[in-house]
Design a protein around this motif. Structure first.
Motif, short mmCIF file in Angstrom:
data_model
loop_
_atom_site.label_atom_id
_atom_site.label_comp_id
_atom_site.label_asym_id
_atom_site.label_seq_id
_atom_site.Cartn_x
_atom_site.Cartn_y
_atom_site.Cartn_z
N GLY A 255 -26.80 -6.33 -12.52
CA GLY A 255 -27.21 -4.77 -12.77
C GLY A 255 -27.24 -4.65 -14.22
O GLY A 255 -27.99 -5.27 -15.18
N PRO A 256 -26.37 -3.77 -14.76
CA PRO A 256 -26.34 -3.60 -16.34
C PRO A 256 -25.66 -4.53 -17.14
O PRO A 256 -25.70 -4.63 -18.47
N LEU A 257 -24.79 -5.42 -16.32
CA LEU A 257 -23.83 -6.15 -17.23
C LEU A 257 -24.76 -7.57 -17.48
O LEU A 257 -25.58 -8.21 -16.85
N ASP A 258 -24.41 -7.85 -18.76
CA ASP A 258 -24.68 -9.30 -19.26
C ASP A 258 -23.98 -10.15 -18.77
O ASP A 258 -22.80 -10.10 -19.30
N CYS A 259 -24.41 -11.37 -18.16
CA CYS A 259 -23.18 -12.09 -17.51
C CYS A 259 -23.99 -13.89 -17.85
O CYS A 259 -25.02 -13.98 -18.41
N VAL A 260 -22.98 -14.55 -17.63
CA VAL A 260 -23.23 -15.87 -17.96
C VAL A 260 -22.81 -16.75 -16.77
O VAL A 260 -21.87 -16.24 -16.06
N GLN A 261 -23.41 -17.91 -16.48
CA GLN A 261 -22.97 -18.87 -15.38
C GLN A 261 -22.68 -20.13 -16.26
O GLN A 261 -23.48 -20.54 -16.99
N LYS A 262 -21.27 -20.66 -16.05
CA LYS A 262 -21.20 -22.15 -16.68
C LYS A 262 -20.63 -22.99 -15.93
O LYS A 262 -19.91 -22.72 -14.73
N ASN A 263 -21.16 -24.19 -15.72
CA ASN A 263 -21.06 -25.31 -14.98
C ASN A 263 -20.37 -26.40 -15.60
O ASN A 263 -20.57 -26.59 -17.07
N TYR A 264 -19.51 -26.97 -14.90
CA TYR A 264 -18.21 -27.91 -15.56
C TYR A 264 -18.17 -29.02 -14.66
O TYR A 264 -18.55 -28.89 -13.54
N SER A 265 -17.94 -30.25 -15.37
CA SER A 265 -17.62 -31.28 -14.46
C SER A 265 -16.38 -31.71 -14.61
O SER A 265 -15.86 -31.70 -15.65
N ILE A 266 -15.61 -31.91 -13.55
CA ILE A 266 -14.11 -32.14 -13.62
C ILE A 266 -14.16 -33.79 -13.68
O ILE A 266 -14.39 -34.34 -12.68
N ALA A 267 -13.56 -34.15 -14.69
CA ALA A 267 -13.29 -35.61 -15.01
C ALA A 267 -12.37 -36.24 -13.82
O ALA A 267 -11.47 -35.79 -13.48
N GLN A 268 -12.81 -37.53 -13.64
CA GLN A 268 -11.94 -38.26 -12.67
C GLN A 268 -10.50 -38.55 -13.35
O GLN A 268 -9.77 -38.36 -12.55
N ARG A 269 -10.59 -38.58 -14.60
CA ARG A 269 -9.11 -39.03 -14.84
C ARG A 269 -8.23 -38.00 -15.21
O ARG A 269 -7.20 -37.88 -15.09
N GLU A 270 -8.97 -36.64 -15.03
CA GLU A 270 -7.91 -35.50 -15.01
C GLU A 270 -7.05 -35.19 -13.93
O GLU A 270 -5.90 -34.49 -14.21
N GLN A 271 -7.30 -35.81 -12.66
CA GLN A 271 -6.33 -35.77 -11.72
C GLN A 271 -5.24 -36.16 -11.85
O GLN A 271 -4.04 -35.96 -11.65
N THR A 272 -5.03 -37.41 -12.50
CA THR A 272 -3.81 -38.11 -12.76
C THR A 272 -3.25 -37.72 -14.01
O THR A 272 -1.99 -37.54 -14.18
N ALA A 273 -4.22 -37.39 -15.08
CA ALA A 273 -3.73 -36.89 -16.66
C ALA A 273 -2.94 -35.66 -16.27
O ALA A 273 -2.08 -35.38 -17.30
N VAL A 274 -3.41 -34.70 -15.55
CA VAL A 274 -2.89 -33.34 -15.55
C VAL A 274 -1.43 -33.13 -15.47
O VAL A 274 -0.87 -32.54 -15.82
N LYS B 199 -8.11 -28.62 -12.26
CA LYS B 199 -8.13 -29.81 -12.95
C LYS B 199 -6.99 -30.73 -12.18
O LYS B 199 -7.26 -32.04 -12.18
N GLN B 200 -6.16 -30.02 -11.50
CA GLN B 200 -5.25 -30.92 -10.85
C GLN B 200 -5.73 -31.38 -9.44
O GLN B 200 -5.11 -32.63 -9.10
N PHE B 201 -6.37 -30.71 -8.96
CA PHE B 201 -6.93 -31.18 -7.37
C PHE B 201 -8.42 -31.51 -7.01
O PHE B 201 -8.70 -32.02 -5.81
N PHE B 202 -9.23 -31.44 -8.12
CA PHE B 202 -10.63 -31.53 -7.87
C PHE B 202 -11.26 -32.60 -8.81
O PHE B 202 -12.20 -32.22 -9.39
N ALA B 203 -10.43 -33.58 -9.02
CA ALA B 203 -11.18 -34.43 -9.97
C ALA B 203 -12.38 -35.10 -9.29
O ALA B 203 -12.49 -35.45 -8.30
N GLY B 204 -13.59 -35.24 -10.32
CA GLY B 204 -14.95 -35.63 -9.70
C GLY B 204 -15.83 -34.60 -8.92
O GLY B 204 -16.92 -34.88 -9.11
N TRP B 205 -15.13 -33.47 -9.00
CA TRP B 205 -16.05 -32.12 -8.42
C TRP B 205 -16.81 -31.55 -9.62
O TRP B 205 -16.56 -31.68 -10.79
N ASN B 206 -17.58 -30.75 -9.18
CA ASN B 206 -18.37 -30.00 -10.22
C ASN B 206 -17.90 -28.38 -9.90
O ASN B 206 -17.54 -28.16 -8.79
N LEU B 207 -17.98 -27.64 -11.20
CA LEU B 207 -17.35 -26.19 -11.03
C LEU B 207 -18.45 -25.26 -11.50
O LEU B 207 -19.05 -25.60 -12.61
N SER B 208 -18.58 -24.17 -10.86
CA SER B 208 -19.87 -23.42 -11.64
C SER B 208 -19.20 -21.89 -11.12
O SER B 208 -18.85 -21.27 -10.13
#
Length: 699
Positions: A363-382, A329-338
């Motif tokens: 394998g045997p593990l139930d997993c999830v993949q979560k995609n996030y958008s890092i808002a532009q405002r968070e770089q300064t707001a954090v 949140k501090q260094f990647f405003a506007g990026w995507n995270l997965s």
């Protein structure tokens, strides 16, 4: 036209269907664990060479119903196997499924193998060889109820084995699952891609191969179709040549980080072998130091963070994810995270809301993949954002400012920073040199578990921020009320001991392997008082734990010290503590024994005795249990027998509301002085009932 089946990890079927369609397959139909499709010979070879998602591609040979093991043999025998592969080719059977008469897969495989060998013997008067090591031909037999499907495996070894990865770190992602994660991440091929915990580099390598249009099967030397009688080598070679010519120049930037230099070296080697070594910048870097390597561009962060396999400590994982969220949140405003994880609750530590969620099996593990958008405002707001649990953070900050200065003046490196100061944040926080232990007291069952978990995550986030901790500096423990031996139970086997200073003494502590650390911080002043009482005297330490009181006695000039505990582990620990402080002569005895038994049987005499018994313990004496409130007079009677005239007993315990029986002591010829208040140091002033302590002497 060939009718085929492509298998894949569960959860990737729709993605695989689209891929096969793009390659040129027709009549694609999703099934559990894969996709049925049709393809001409050229498309068949292209699907094997270009699929990034399939595990295997199978060519069904025959399908039939069976009602006995003889049916299985007979139906397999009726297939013209010499028309499928030559007698000089080795083969193996992979059988899956059972029913009432095929009760295990090995028996089913044996029946199919016998049928194939007998078919060759009848038709060509020779028999092929069976092998499990790199067979030329693999036959898959799938049994569902009474229905059997026999298929030729055109892949050979699983298609996820691209040929660029020889060895991997712990718990690696298979290449086809890694490719699916990249495809689902939303990353565009011209964008920068960063994996801050890249391990052996699989996610980045798969992405770079996509960007460079490198066919994933180009490095494979062995295929299951090479010994198939229907193999067309001319067509296959032309498709190979065409694939080699299709690679292209890449404009995207790829960055991979890991805190293990050996893992990074392996990732570089894998990337070189995959043909994308020049495209990926690998470096040794802890995720807690993550910054944006190309802030002028917008890209994607992708990772498979550790969720149990690659780090031993769950607290470190919680801290790791919390810090990752803060850095992103501090260094990647506007990026995507997965992020792909087998522990979705750890992703909650990011304090971010996912825009898309995918499910898959690793394998045997139930997993999830979560995609996030890092808002532009968070770089300064954090920078100006309030911490979670701000009231807790403010209290911890205030305590740290006061206690750090006090501890330095006192010459101590271990002290309590926070002791459930605020009721809603019911934790204790102790500093041990540059590390911090957060002890959560298990919440009552009436508290919503999700709310309790969220509050704990908030505490961890705030603690790391206020105290400027890295992930490996915070240790989390959950405490429940313990009885007897459980209070010393083993939690791990990391053997991570380090030295701390307390006044003029040094002690080995271990923050991970046991519920307690080897040093009871609230007894600090009591230990120091012992050191001032024992000059030239014989000292006994009962229920000695790791012998810290014996160390103070030795440093205080005791004539002798005797350290008694039932645990061999803690006596060895006490021995290390004594030696660390230069107390190595034979006047320092260590005795492994039940302390109650020792009290009853010993003939030794002492001038000063320190005893800090458990609140409750199982014992062969006193109605099979020991209760400090109920049995402390019996204890004193035995102690008096070992105490010389004018001697002193320092009696301490941690039972809340403990009431010393002064009248009973008087009848024993003993008198006591309550010194509890004098033994509570500044960092425990809030909790005056942390322990009680008495000096007991002859009347």
């Amino acid at each position: 036209m060939n009718k085929l089946f492509a298998s894949s990890p569960r959860g990737l079927e729709e993605l695989l269907k689209k891929e096969l369609t793009d390659i040129g397959a027709t009549d694609c139909q999703v099934a559990q664990g894969g996709v049925y499709f049709a393809a001409d010979d050229a498309t068949l070879y292209c699907s094997l060479l270009w699929t990034r998602l399939a595990s295997r591609i199978l060519l069904p040979i025959s399908e039939f119903d069976i009602y006995s093991d003889l049916d299985l043999y007979s139906c397999a025998l009726n297939i013209n196997w010499p028309a499928i592969f030559a007698v000089d080719a080795t083969f193996m059977i992979h059988f899956s499924g059972t029913n009432d008469f095929i009760r295990n897969s090995q028996y089913g495989a044996l029946k199919v193998k016998d049928a194939i060998v007998d078919c060759f013997t009848r038709k060509v008067d020779q028999r092929p060889n069976v092998t499990k090591e790199r067979p030329d031909i693999r036959i898959h037999a799938f049994l569902n109820k009474n229905r059997v499907i026999l298929s030729l495996d055109l892949s050979g070894e699983s298609l996820h084995q691209r040929g660029y990865r020889d060895k991997t770190g712990e718990a690696p992602l298979k290449e086809n699952l890694a490719a699916a994660i990249v495809l689902r991440s939303g990353w565009q091929a011209e964008q920068p891609l960063i994996d801050p915990m890249c391990g052996s580099g699989t996610l980045l390598i798969e992405a770079a191969m996509m960007a460079a249009n490198i066919a994933p099967g180009l490095k494979r030397a062995n295929w299951g179709f090479l010994s198939w009688q229907g193999f067309n080598p001319t067509l296959w070679n032309s498709i190979l040549l065409e694939a080699k010519a299709q690679s292209k120049t890449v404009s995207a930037s790829f960055f991979g980080y890991d805190n293990d230099s050996n893992v990074i070296a392996k990732a570089k080697q894998n990337a070189e072998q995959a043909g994308v070594g020049a495209l990926i910048h690998f470096a040794v870097q802890d995720v807690t130091k993550l910054i944006n390597p190309c802030p002028e561009r917008v890209g994607t962060i992708i990772s498979n963070p550790p969720y149990g396999e690659r780090l031993e400590s769950e607290p470190a994982l919680i801290a790791l994810h919390a810090t990752l969220g803060q850095r992103i949140k501090q260094f990647f405003a506007g990026w995507n995270l997965s992020l792909f994880s087998g522990a979705p609750q750890l992703l909650d530590c990011l304090q971010m809301r996912a825009e898309r969620i995918f499910k898959a099996k690793n394998g045997p593990l139930d997993c999830v993949q979560k995609n996030y958008s890092i808002a532009q405002r968070e770089q300064t707001a954090v920078v100006n954002a309030t911490l979670p649990a701000e009231d807790f953070a403010n209290r911890l900050r205030k305590n740290e400012q006061k206690l750090a200065k006090w501890a330095k003046q006192e010459g101590i490196e271990c002290y309590r920073l926070y002791d459930a100061d605020l009721p809603e944040y019911n934790v204790a926080i102790d500093r041990y040199k540059d590390k911090v232990v957060v002890q959560e007291y298990a919440p009552p069952k009436t508290i919503d578990p999700q709310k309790a978990k969220q509050r704990l995550f908030d505490i961890i986030n705030a603690t790391m921020s206020v105290l400027s901790l890295t992930a490996n500096q915070l240790i989390l423990k959950t405490r429940e009320r313990q009885k007897g031996k459980k209070q010393y139970q083993s939690l791990a086997q990391k053997q991570d001991y380090f030295l701390v200073r307390e006044y003029n003494a040094q002690f080995w502590v271990n923050l991970t392997d046991y519920l307690d650390t080897g040093l009871f911080l609230d007894h600090r002043i009591a230990r120091k008082m012992i050191g001032e009482m024992v000059q030239g005297k014989d000292f006994l330490n009962l229920f000695a734990y790791t012998g810290s009181a014996s160390v103070y006695a030795g440093l205080g000039g005791a004539k002798s010290t005797t350290t008694v505990d039932m645990s061999r582990t803690y006596l060895e620990w006490a021995d290390r503590n004594l030696k660390q402080n230069g107390l190595v002569s034979n006047k320092h005895r260590l005795i492994q024994a039940d302390c109650l038994f020792y009290l009853r049987e010993s003939e030794d005499q002492f001038d000063v005795i320190f005893i800090d018994p458990p609140t409750f313990s199982n014992s062969k004496r006193m109605s099979d249990t020991f209760d400090v409130q109920r049995d402390h007079l019996d204890l004193m009677q035995d102690l008096k027998r070992l105490l010389r005239p004018n001697g002193t007993i320092m009696f301490s315990n941690n039972k809340r509301g403990f009431k010393l029986d002064y009248d009973g002591l008087s009848q024993l010829g003993l008198q006591a002085k309550d010194i509890s208040a004098q033994t509570i140091s500044l960092d425990f002033k809030r909790n005056k009932q942390i322990h009680c302590c008495f000096l007991v002497t002859h009347r």
